[in-house]
Each structure stands twice: as C-alpha cells, then as structure tokens.
Write a protein that holds these residues in place. Structure first.
Motif, PDB file in Angstrom:
ATOM      1  N   THR A 137       0.911  -1.310   0.012  1.00  0.00           N
ATOM      2  CA  THR A 137       0.119  -0.009  -0.025  1.00  0.00           C
ATOM      3  C   THR A 137       0.807   1.234  -0.131  1.00  0.00           C
ATOM      4  OG1 THR A 137      -0.087  -0.188   2.518  1.00  0.00           O
ATOM      5  CG2 THR A 137      -1.919  -1.088   1.201  1.00  0.00           C
ATOM      6  N   HIS A 138       2.336   1.028   0.136  1.00  0.00           N
ATOM      7  CA  HIS A 138       3.067   2.037   0.245  1.00  0.00           C
ATOM      8  C   HIS A 138       4.583   1.815  -0.068  1.00  0.00           C
ATOM      9  CE1 HIS A 138       3.323   1.854   4.918  1.00  0.00           C
ATOM     10  NE2 HIS A 138       3.400   0.674   4.454  1.00  0.00           N
ATOM     11  N   THR A 139       5.425   2.499  -0.472  1.00  0.00           N
ATOM     12  CA  THR A 139       6.802   1.951  -0.584  1.00  0.00           C
ATOM     13  C   THR A 139       7.497   1.966   0.462  1.00  0.00           C
ATOM     14  OG1 THR A 139       7.172   4.565  -1.198  1.00  0.00           O
ATOM     15  CG2 THR A 139       7.128   2.702  -2.989  1.00  0.00           C
ATOM     16  N   HIS A 156      -0.573   0.122  -4.257  1.00  0.00           N
ATOM     17  CA  HIS A 156      -2.135  -0.292  -4.829  1.00  0.00           C
ATOM     18  C   HIS A 156      -2.927   0.022  -3.572  1.00  0.00           C
ATOM     19  CE1 HIS A 156      -0.162  -2.571  -8.138  1.00  0.00           C
ATOM     20  NE2 HIS A 156      -1.277  -2.280  -8.643  1.00  0.00           N
ATOM     21  N   ARG A 157      -4.090   0.541  -3.692  1.00  0.00           N
ATOM     22  CA  ARG A 157      -5.078   0.727  -2.475  1.00  0.00           C
ATOM     23  C   ARG A 157      -6.449   0.395  -3.258  1.00  0.00           C
ATOM     24  NH1 ARG A 157      -2.893   5.431   1.484  1.00  0.00           N
ATOM     25  NH2 ARG A 157      -0.684   4.734   1.389  1.00  0.00           N
ATOM     26  N   ASN A 158      -7.451  -0.028  -2.222  1.00  0.00           N
ATOM     27  CA  ASN A 158      -8.627  -0.245  -2.794  1.00  0.00           C
ATOM     28  C   ASN A 158      -9.603   1.221  -2.986  1.00  0.00           C
ATOM     29  OD1 ASN A 158     -11.001  -1.439  -3.621  1.00  0.00           O
ATOM     30  ND2 ASN A 158     -11.679  -2.351  -1.617  1.00  0.00           N
ATOM     31  N   ILE A 195       7.350   7.857  -3.889  1.00  0.00           N
ATOM     32  CA  ILE A 195       8.725   7.935  -3.658  1.00  0.00           C
ATOM     33  C   ILE A 195       8.979   7.918  -2.313  1.00  0.00           C
ATOM     34  CG2 ILE A 195      10.997   9.206  -3.859  1.00  0.00           C
ATOM     35  CD1 ILE A 195       9.965  10.070  -6.739  1.00  0.00           C
ATOM     36  N   GLU A 196       9.468   6.962  -1.708  1.00  0.00           N
ATOM     37  CA  GLU A 196       9.919   6.880  -0.205  1.00  0.00           C
ATOM     38  C   GLU A 196      11.425   7.460  -0.270  1.00  0.00           C
ATOM     39  OE1 GLU A 196       7.635   5.527   1.436  1.00  0.00           O
ATOM     40  OE2 GLU A 196       8.438   5.441   3.464  1.00  0.00           O
ATOM     41  N   GLY A 197      11.637   7.960   1.189  1.00  0.00           N
ATOM     42  CA  GLY A 197      13.077   8.435   1.209  1.00  0.00           C
ATOM     43  C   GLY A 197      13.351   8.286   2.550  1.00  0.00           C
TER      44      GLY A 197
HETATM   45  N1  DAH Z   1       3.762   5.357   3.814  1.00  0.00           N
HETATM   46  C1  DAH Z   1       3.063   7.006   3.783  1.00  0.00           C
HETATM   47  C2  DAH Z   1       1.705   6.778   3.077  1.00  0.00           C
HETATM   48  O1  DAH Z   1       1.798   6.003   2.171  1.00  0.00           O
HETATM   49  C3  DAH Z   1       3.714   8.138   3.530  1.00  0.00           C
HETATM   50  C4  DAH Z   1       4.915   8.375   4.379  1.00  0.00           C
HETATM   51  C5  DAH Z   1       4.797   9.160   5.627  1.00  0.00           C
HETATM   52  C6  DAH Z   1       6.151   7.650   4.452  1.00  0.00           C
HETATM   53  C7  DAH Z   1       5.636   9.429   6.365  1.00  0.00           C
HETATM   54  C8  DAH Z   1       7.188   8.001   5.175  1.00  0.00           C
HETATM   55  C9  DAH Z   1       6.887   8.787   6.088  1.00  0.00           C
HETATM   56  O2  DAH Z   1       8.621   7.496   4.858  1.00  0.00           O
HETATM   57  O3  DAH Z   1       7.951   8.880   7.099  1.00  0.00           O
HETATM   58  O4  DAH Z   1       0.779   7.338   3.421  1.00  0.00           O
END
Ligand code: DAH
Length: 373
Positions: free
Chosen positions: A193-195, A219-221, A235-237
């Motif tokens: 659902t997230h990176t 992906h999300r519903n 993009i994740e950091g």
């Molecule tokens: N994963 C979160 C989302 O999809 C977004 C996010 C928020 C990523 C804060 C992070 C973070 O790395 O520190 O909603």
C-alpha cells in the motif's frame, strides 16, 4: 532459335552422344532466361509437361523409335537426361521464386519516396516526474532502492510498527492476495500500500549510514476518480546516520521542493501521525500556481483549494520501534537516528504539469501522452 527435339538419322553411339549434348546445352541456355515466376513456369512446362514436354518428346522420338538393339543404350541416356533436368529444376526452383518475388517487390516500392515515420515513444509523465524527483535526491548523494509490489504483511505493516488489528491499518485500504488465510498473518501476501516496506528491506541488507530514495508502484482499494486511482506511484526516502535531526529533515525537503518546483516555493511542516515516524509531519508547499494568494485573477485557485498551500508529502523521524526490527544489522535505536518521507508521484506530476484529472495518466490516449514527447 528455341530448341526442338530432332528426329535421329540413326542410333549410332556418336549420333546419340551428339543429340544428348545438344539437348543438355539447350537446357542450360534456357535455364538462365526466365525473369519472373510466370516465365519460369513456362520454361518448366516446356521441359516437364507430361503431354508434350521435351522429356516426353524424347521418349517418343528417340526411345520408342529406337531399334531393339539400341533400346537399352538409348533408355539409359534418356534416364540420365531426365534425372539431370529434374534435379536442375528442383535446385533452381527456390532461386527462381526468390528472384521473381524480389523483382515484383521492386516494382511495388518506389525507393525514392520518403519512408513511413514511426513515432518513437515518450517517457510517461508520471515516470518522468518520478525520475526527476529521484534525480534531485541523487544530486544530494542518495541512492535508488527498489522492492517487490507483492509484499508480505510483515514488511508492509508489522515491521513498520503497525501492530496487528491496529486501526492505522484501516487507513491503507489494502488489497489482499486471495487464499492466504492458512498462513500466519505476517507471511500473508498483499499488494503493497506504500513504498515504506522497502525501508526495512534495505536496512536488512545495508548497515548504516544510509541515504536512499525508493520509487515504485503501490495499490489501494480506492475507486478511480480525478484524484484517486487503485494503482499509483510513490517515492519513499530514508536517511539514517548518527545524529540525524529534524533540522536535517526540514533542510533536505525544503531544498528538494525548491529544486523540483522552483526556487520561490516555500515549505511548511504541520504535525501529523504515521506509525513508523515519531514525530510525524505533513509537508506543505506554497502554491506555485497562484503564488500562495489562493486566487488566479478573479477566480479561485483550484489546485490549492484557495488556501495558498498544497500538501506534498508525509515525513518524520524514524520511530525507534522500527529500528528494533533491524537492530541486528547495526540499527541500534540508541546509536542511530534518521528521517523518512513518502510522497505521491502522480499528484506531484498533476501539479507540475498542470493536469486536472489523474485518470488521463492511465487511459493511454496518445494525443494526451504525446505532449511529453
Ligand atoms: N507511507 C505513507 C503513506 O503512504 C507516507 C509516508 C509518511 C512515508 C511518512 C514515510 C513517512 O516514510 O515518514 O501514506
């Protein structure tokens, strides 16, 4: 003059030899003549036709007419010639067909005309935004990391400090892979659902210090509409080292937003909540469309909903509970600290390129996409 089968004056060996030499040389001369498949067929029929082909004629004029004592010699010569001619036809056939189809092709193609120009593809605007955003961080010394789209519950949730059954999981609208019920919860598969799970995967592989950005599909519903899609990009950091502070987070993201959207953009950090960061924040950027005024002339500014600010991403300091999951690889929460952030690339692309409907990115309409060519 075209060859015709002569009647033989006698059946002496010298007459027979001469006759067969003439026949063969006539055949060889004629082999070189056909210029099209039609001509080649004509040539073949002239020699092989059952009814009145040259081979049939020599059967009648030479073999049948031969006196008894010459029959076996004439028969042998006739057989030799038949075999020779038939072999030559088998050999020439492919060549003749290739040559004639080549000739026909040249009649059809006017090589002096300009060719058909095939459009070369263009980078998709979402991938372009993703690449450009990653490049901003690469210039600050970050590396790119990637991870799987089909993920386990462990990486997507548990190791990011989402306890089982925690309400924070509900906000993610997870799409689960079917038929996983017999497995322990942490091993069940889902579409990430997230990176953020790639944070853990990377920390398991590389000891600190670490600075990575992670582009990818999630992906999300969510039903599709002008600002939602069940498939989108993030993009994740992640930066981990000794003594990383919230000041580093602010400075890094402020610089990145100015690089990407333009140097006049201002940033604002507002408190938020994510299970894997503490404290957590949402980063807003001043609206680069209306310059922060909330209005475009006499009209309200839509992208910032007249507030003058646009939500750009979620971020925060990595929660010590997350480091506990990778403690054995050098991430002792007492020794290291870090910050993380995650942004929606599709949203960023909408804003940057001034597109007002997210669905346009995924409908594959070339007239729309070729604007980025
Ligand atoms: N994963 C979160 C989302 O999809 C977004 C996010 C928020 C990523 C804060 C992070 C973070 O790395 O520190 O909603």
């Amino acid at each position: 003059m075209a060859y015709t089968v002569p009647k033989l004056k006698d059946f002496s060996t010298s007459t027979l030899t001469m006759a067969f030499v003439d026949l063969k040389s006539a055949f060889q001369t004629e082999t070189a003549l056909p210029n099209s498949e039609a001509e080649w067929k004509q040539f073949r029929d002239r020699w092989l036709a059952r009814k009145n082909g040259i081979l049939t004629q020599i059967n009648g004029l030479w073999l049948k007419a031969a006196p008894k004592e010459a029959k076996s010699e004439v028969g042998k010569l006739v057989n030799d010639v038949k075999r020779f001619v038939e072999q030559e036809f088998a050999k020439d056939r492919d060549w003749a067909i290739a040559a004639s189809s080549l000739a026909q092709t040249f009649q059809r193609i006017d090589i002096s005309l300009p060719g058909i120009c095939r459009p070369i593809g263009a980078e998709h605007p979402v991938l372009r935004a993703s690449r450009e955003m990653c490049a901003v961080f690469q210039r600050m010394g970050y590396s790119i990391a990637e991870g799987p789209v089909v993920e386990t519950d462990y990486y997507n949730f548990e190791a990011l400090n989402f306890p089982p059954n925690h309400p924070a999981r509900d906000t993610q609208d997870t799409l689960f892979i079917a038929g996983q019920q017999s497995k322990p919860q942490r091993e069940r598969l889902l579409l990430r659902t997230h990176t953020s799970p790639v944070q853990i995967r990377t920390m398991e592989k590389l000891p600190p210090p670490i600075r990575i950005v992670i582009p990818g599909v999630v992906h999300r519903n969510d039903p599709p509409d002008a600002s939602h899609s069940p498939m989108f990009h993030q993009i994740e950091g992640l930066a981990v080292d000794t003594n990383i502070t919230f000041g580093d987070l602010k400075g890094t993201l402020d610089h990145a937003m100015k690089e990407f959207f333009g140097s006049s953009v201002k940033t604002s950090f507002r408190p938020s909540f994510f299970p894997f960061t503490e404290p957590s924040a949402e980063l807003y950027i001043s609206c680069f469309i209306c310059g922060g005024s909330g209005r475009r002339g006499s009209d309200p500014c839509r992208p910032c909903k007249q507030t003058g600010w646009i939500e750009a991403l979620g971020c925060g300091m990595v929660d010590p509970n997350v480091f506990e999951f990778v403690k054995d690889n050098g991430y002792d929460p007492k020794k290291v600290s870090g910050f993380a952030f995650g942004m929606g690339v599709d949203r960023v692309a909408l804003l940057k390129y001034g597109v007002d409907d997210l669905q346009l990115f995924f409908q594959g309409d070339v007239r729309f996409l070729q604007q980025w060519a």
